[in-house]
Design a protein around this motif. Sequence first.
Motif, PDB file in Angstrom:
ATOM      1  N   MET A 182       0.847  -1.194   0.000  1.00  0.00           N
ATOM      2  CA  MET A 182       0.000   0.000   0.000  1.00  0.00           C
ATOM      3  C   MET A 182       0.879   1.238   0.000  1.00  0.00           C
ATOM      4  O   MET A 182       1.878   1.306   0.728  1.00  0.00           O
ATOM      5  CB  MET A 182      -0.931   0.003   1.209  1.00  0.00           C
ATOM      6  CG  MET A 182      -1.823   1.238   1.291  1.00  0.00           C
ATOM      7  SD  MET A 182      -3.234   1.043   2.417  1.00  0.00           S
ATOM      8  CE  MET A 182      -4.394   0.146   1.377  1.00  0.00           C
ATOM      9  N   TRP A 183       0.474   2.208  -0.824  1.00  0.00           N
ATOM     10  CA  TRP A 183       1.175   3.485  -0.870  1.00  0.00           C
ATOM     11  C   TRP A 183       0.544   4.421   0.134  1.00  0.00           C
ATOM     12  O   TRP A 183      -0.676   4.606   0.157  1.00  0.00           O
ATOM     13  CB  TRP A 183       1.100   4.085  -2.266  1.00  0.00           C
ATOM     14  CG  TRP A 183       1.862   5.378  -2.397  1.00  0.00           C
ATOM     15  CD1 TRP A 183       1.375   6.640  -2.243  1.00  0.00           C
ATOM     16  CD2 TRP A 183       3.257   5.518  -2.692  1.00  0.00           C
ATOM     17  NE1 TRP A 183       2.372   7.563  -2.427  1.00  0.00           N
ATOM     18  CE2 TRP A 183       3.537   6.909  -2.701  1.00  0.00           C
ATOM     19  CE3 TRP A 183       4.282   4.619  -2.946  1.00  0.00           C
ATOM     20  CZ2 TRP A 183       4.806   7.410  -2.964  1.00  0.00           C
ATOM     21  CZ3 TRP A 183       5.546   5.116  -3.202  1.00  0.00           C
ATOM     22  CH2 TRP A 183       5.804   6.488  -3.212  1.00  0.00           C
ATOM     23  N   VAL A 198      -0.584  -3.325   9.312  1.00  0.00           N
ATOM     24  CA  VAL A 198      -0.342  -4.742   9.614  1.00  0.00           C
ATOM     25  C   VAL A 198      -1.649  -5.429  10.003  1.00  0.00           C
ATOM     26  O   VAL A 198      -1.937  -6.554   9.583  1.00  0.00           O
ATOM     27  CB  VAL A 198       0.715  -4.879  10.720  1.00  0.00           C
ATOM     28  CG1 VAL A 198       0.852  -6.343  11.146  1.00  0.00           C
ATOM     29  CG2 VAL A 198       2.060  -4.353  10.235  1.00  0.00           C
ATOM     30  N   ALA A 199      -2.444  -4.743  10.815  1.00  0.00           N
ATOM     31  CA  ALA A 199      -3.722  -5.313  11.231  1.00  0.00           C
ATOM     32  C   ALA A 199      -4.630  -5.587  10.042  1.00  0.00           C
ATOM     33  O   ALA A 199      -5.450  -6.511  10.075  1.00  0.00           O
ATOM     34  CB  ALA A 199      -4.424  -4.368  12.207  1.00  0.00           C
ATOM     35  N   GLU A 200      -4.469  -4.811   8.968  1.00  0.00           N
ATOM     36  CA  GLU A 200      -5.292  -4.984   7.777  1.00  0.00           C
ATOM     37  C   GLU A 200      -4.638  -5.874   6.725  1.00  0.00           C
ATOM     38  O   GLU A 200      -5.099  -5.941   5.587  1.00  0.00           O
ATOM     39  CB  GLU A 200      -5.624  -3.611   7.178  1.00  0.00           C
ATOM     40  CG  GLU A 200      -6.597  -2.795   8.018  1.00  0.00           C
ATOM     41  CD  GLU A 200      -7.915  -3.519   8.216  1.00  0.00           C
ATOM     42  OE1 GLU A 200      -8.498  -3.972   7.206  1.00  0.00           O
ATOM     43  OE2 GLU A 200      -8.356  -3.653   9.367  1.00  0.00           O
ATOM     44  N   GLY A 201      -3.534  -6.532   7.095  1.00  0.00           N
ATOM     45  CA  GLY A 201      -2.942  -7.528   6.210  1.00  0.00           C
ATOM     46  C   GLY A 201      -2.050  -6.981   5.120  1.00  0.00           C
ATOM     47  O   GLY A 201      -1.743  -7.693   4.150  1.00  0.00           O
ATOM     48  N   ILE A 202      -1.600  -5.741   5.232  1.00  0.00           N
ATOM     49  CA  ILE A 202      -0.687  -5.180   4.238  1.00  0.00           C
ATOM     50  C   ILE A 202       0.720  -5.693   4.530  1.00  0.00           C
ATOM     51  O   ILE A 202       1.216  -5.587   5.645  1.00  0.00           O
ATOM     52  CB  ILE A 202      -0.719  -3.638   4.265  1.00  0.00           C
ATOM     53  CG1 ILE A 202      -2.130  -3.130   3.951  1.00  0.00           C
ATOM     54  CG2 ILE A 202       0.293  -3.064   3.282  1.00  0.00           C
ATOM     55  CD1 ILE A 202      -2.670  -3.542   2.603  1.00  0.00           C
ATOM     56  N   ARG A 203       1.382  -6.236   3.519  1.00  0.00           N
ATOM     57  CA  ARG A 203       2.680  -6.881   3.716  1.00  0.00           C
ATOM     58  C   ARG A 203       3.844  -5.914   3.652  1.00  0.00           C
ATOM     59  O   ARG A 203       4.850  -6.112   4.334  1.00  0.00           O
ATOM     60  CB  ARG A 203       2.883  -7.985   2.668  1.00  0.00           C
ATOM     61  CG  ARG A 203       1.951  -9.178   2.805  1.00  0.00           C
ATOM     62  CD  ARG A 203       2.332 -10.250   1.802  1.00  0.00           C
ATOM     63  NE  ARG A 203       3.723 -10.657   1.989  1.00  0.00           N
ATOM     64  CZ  ARG A 203       4.488 -11.175   1.018  1.00  0.00           C
ATOM     65  NH1 ARG A 203       4.007 -11.303  -0.201  1.00  0.00           N
ATOM     66  NH2 ARG A 203       5.730 -11.538   1.268  1.00  0.00           N
TER      67      ARG A 203
END
Length: 905
Positions: A182-183, A198-203
């Motif tokens: 995500m930018w 991180v909680a939203e699953g962005i690596r």
Amino acid sequence: MTSAEMPASSGSTLTLHSDPNNTKETDPLRKGNGVYVTVHGHFYQPPRENPYLDAIERQPSAAPFHDWNERIHWECYRPNAFARVLNDRGEVVEIVNNYEYFSFNIGPTLMSWLERYDVEVYQRILEADTKSSQRLHGHGNAIAQVYNHIIMPLANERDKYTQIRWGKEDFRSRFGRDPEGMWLAETAVDYATLEALVAEGIRFIILAPSQALRCRPLPTQDDPNPEWIEVGGSQIDSTRPYRCYLQPTLSTSSSTLNAIATSPKDSGTEKLPYIDIFFYDGPISRDMGFSDVVYNSTHFAGRIGSAVRGDHRPTQLISVATDGETFGHHKKGTEKTLAYAFTKEFPQQGWTVTNFAHYLSLNSPSWEVELKSVTAWSCAHGVGRWEDDCGCGGEGSVWHQKWRRPLRNALNWLRDQLTDVFEEHGRQLFRDPWQARDEYIQVMRDRSASNVNRFLSRHQTHKLTAAEQVDALRLLEMQRHALLMFTSCGWFFEEISRPEGTQILRYAARALELAGDVAGVQLEKGFVKRLGLAPSNVDEFKHGAEIYRQLVLTAQLGFKQVAAHYAITSLFSNQKLVETRSNSLPRKDAVDKQSQRYHKKVYCYAANELDYQLQRMGSLTLAVGNLKLVSEITWESEHLVFAVLHLGGWDFHCCIQQFTGRRDYSQIKEKLFGALQQASAAHTILVITQLFGEEAFNLQNLFAEERHRIMRLLSEETLTRLGQLYTQAYRDNYGVLMAFHRDEIAVPQELQVAADIALGHRCLMTLRWLEQDIADPQKSWNHILELEAIATEAKHLRCRLNIPDGKQMLEQLIARSLWQLLHDANGSFNADIQLLERLIDVGDQLNIDISLQRSQELYFSCLHSQIAPVCVTNPVNEGDNQCLQLLKLGKKLAVDVSMISNQLG
């Protein structure tokens, strides 16, 4: 460069750095060895839609284009979807979709605009992600973006999560997969933002090298406590990814930590959540934006090569990042540099073009990093650019930015007030108001009635009445605008009264209005008082409160303005002005549609015309109507009656009132049309005022698009007369003009202007006739001969033909004729191709700068799939062979056909 050096197609790039016998162990796409290159483009435009119309209005500063989105689209977004690779003769050798090779993010609000404006380019972007995912083993080039570009460290926790969730859902609905990266707007980051990601699953995310504080190798059993290396001065090695562990803080709630997926450090002794981070190469990225390195693919490859480390490490990533608009908008033609670099220069060097997700799949981080507390890529003072008078944004200017802090404070105050309204009234309608807000993106993507009903059914506390449905949608729209008002662009530059600052204040005003509609709260006074503390650099405005009064309140729209727009434009049908007969005897023409129902869309309003009657009397035209308007966004509606009197020319008098019943409406019509019989404008206006009141609307109250259209229509008769006068003056003085030019004496300006206008008018009319008669070969040839004669005449008299509409017509005629030739020749191939060639020639002769890009793309798409197979399988026996004619046409379109010509001998 020659055609033989070029790749056969954009998809052939991979074969240049691997041979057919490559195994998984040596293929750089599967085994993380060697040098990898990633060029990331951050494609973004601030949302420019009118908050009341959900559409972008004309922006004169973007001329000759309609608005800045459209201008940048034609300079950047489209050229990158169809980027040319040229040979040394300037012919097209390849058309590359740069998005197949870019790592890129495109702002969701910009993608929504692209989807509406140019679906072909929109689809090319989606296809590019699919193809890159296939090429890079499941890792597409596209990454998501926080929804409307807010500065995440300055957002509260709820807004952080909504921005991420909206960005994810928008991405998923377009690209058909979950985003891996995500930018962040302006790469602005703090640890609270990382927790939400991180909680939203962005690596992973991408940051500037200046945002790192220190780094070290990950602890191992052999070295459980490696030494930290300070890199706060942008010294971090950007050729590798880093793991950033999230240390628990006092602000980290237990629920947040429990929601975060955790992984063990290599030591195996503790578990902490983490996100992986790539730091782009700062010096090269700056050069891309501020030097001429991207104007030449060899220089660009050389600059990339200078960053390759010669320390024999098994793998390294050279990554650069900049605004995507650099390529084509800020730096004209540089999309061609990228296309050639991606498909030729980089593979020649043995480098693998990849994206961050693919590289991460091959090379898990072996280093960790700690970030500075609050940073961004375009501010040396943390995030001061969006809240303080830090100096960033006013580079070299004497203007201050003291307005930034009061503006931020005013919007924060308003956000908190709107939160109270949302929670108090939302809990009566939604089971979980904040979950409903997070999922409202599903409605923003699809506002069909069926989808909205499904959404409301999922979230409602009970079966909502029609009025409650309106309030539910108003509350959610209030929250949408409450987020839009924090769009970063409002603070980016040196002055609050710029269009960007005005735009976020318009979003705030719409949120205020919606809050008042639902809850009856009066927040505007408190908001404006706080804006008064934001000093402007412009004497005319003094402070933010005055900007709000002059530039925001004056732009507000309601149902009456929409009805007035509908009423005035109803006098114009099929682009023609309703006839007025100022020179004829009084007469009455009537158009009565009492028994009909007419549906029309006025921007984001559905207009249901229940009754309409029009009468003319001499030079006067009166229309009376009964109209129901429904907002397609909030579903609110109003039933209105309008009366509009056209006095001729530019004069309109329009009044609106609520519909109070059929009997009242019938009496209004009877009185108004009775007054019209006296053929007195003053008397008719007096009766309208008695029935409707003093408030009236005129041409100036129309929305800009329609106002400009009607202004053009009203001017047509005058312009036609002027054109005739100029044509007569030109004809009468043709010999004099020729004499001036023959003797090389300066032509009197009046005579030269007459020639320019007369020939331009004649050319435009001929093109219109050609457009009508293009299906008739004989008439078409006659029109082309006339255009050639005009071109010859204009050349002799050194005339400048300024006919943008004619230029566009000719471009479309060429593209349409080419499509017909390639797909539906109907047995008249020879005649069709001759006509097409003459059309292209006449475009050059008229010297009106026609663009053949669309035709080039159409021809090139058929060159290898249709034209080449025919030419190879059918030997050339005759001079008029179709293959030879098609190849000749390709040369005329500046497409390189030498490879096929050579095969034919």
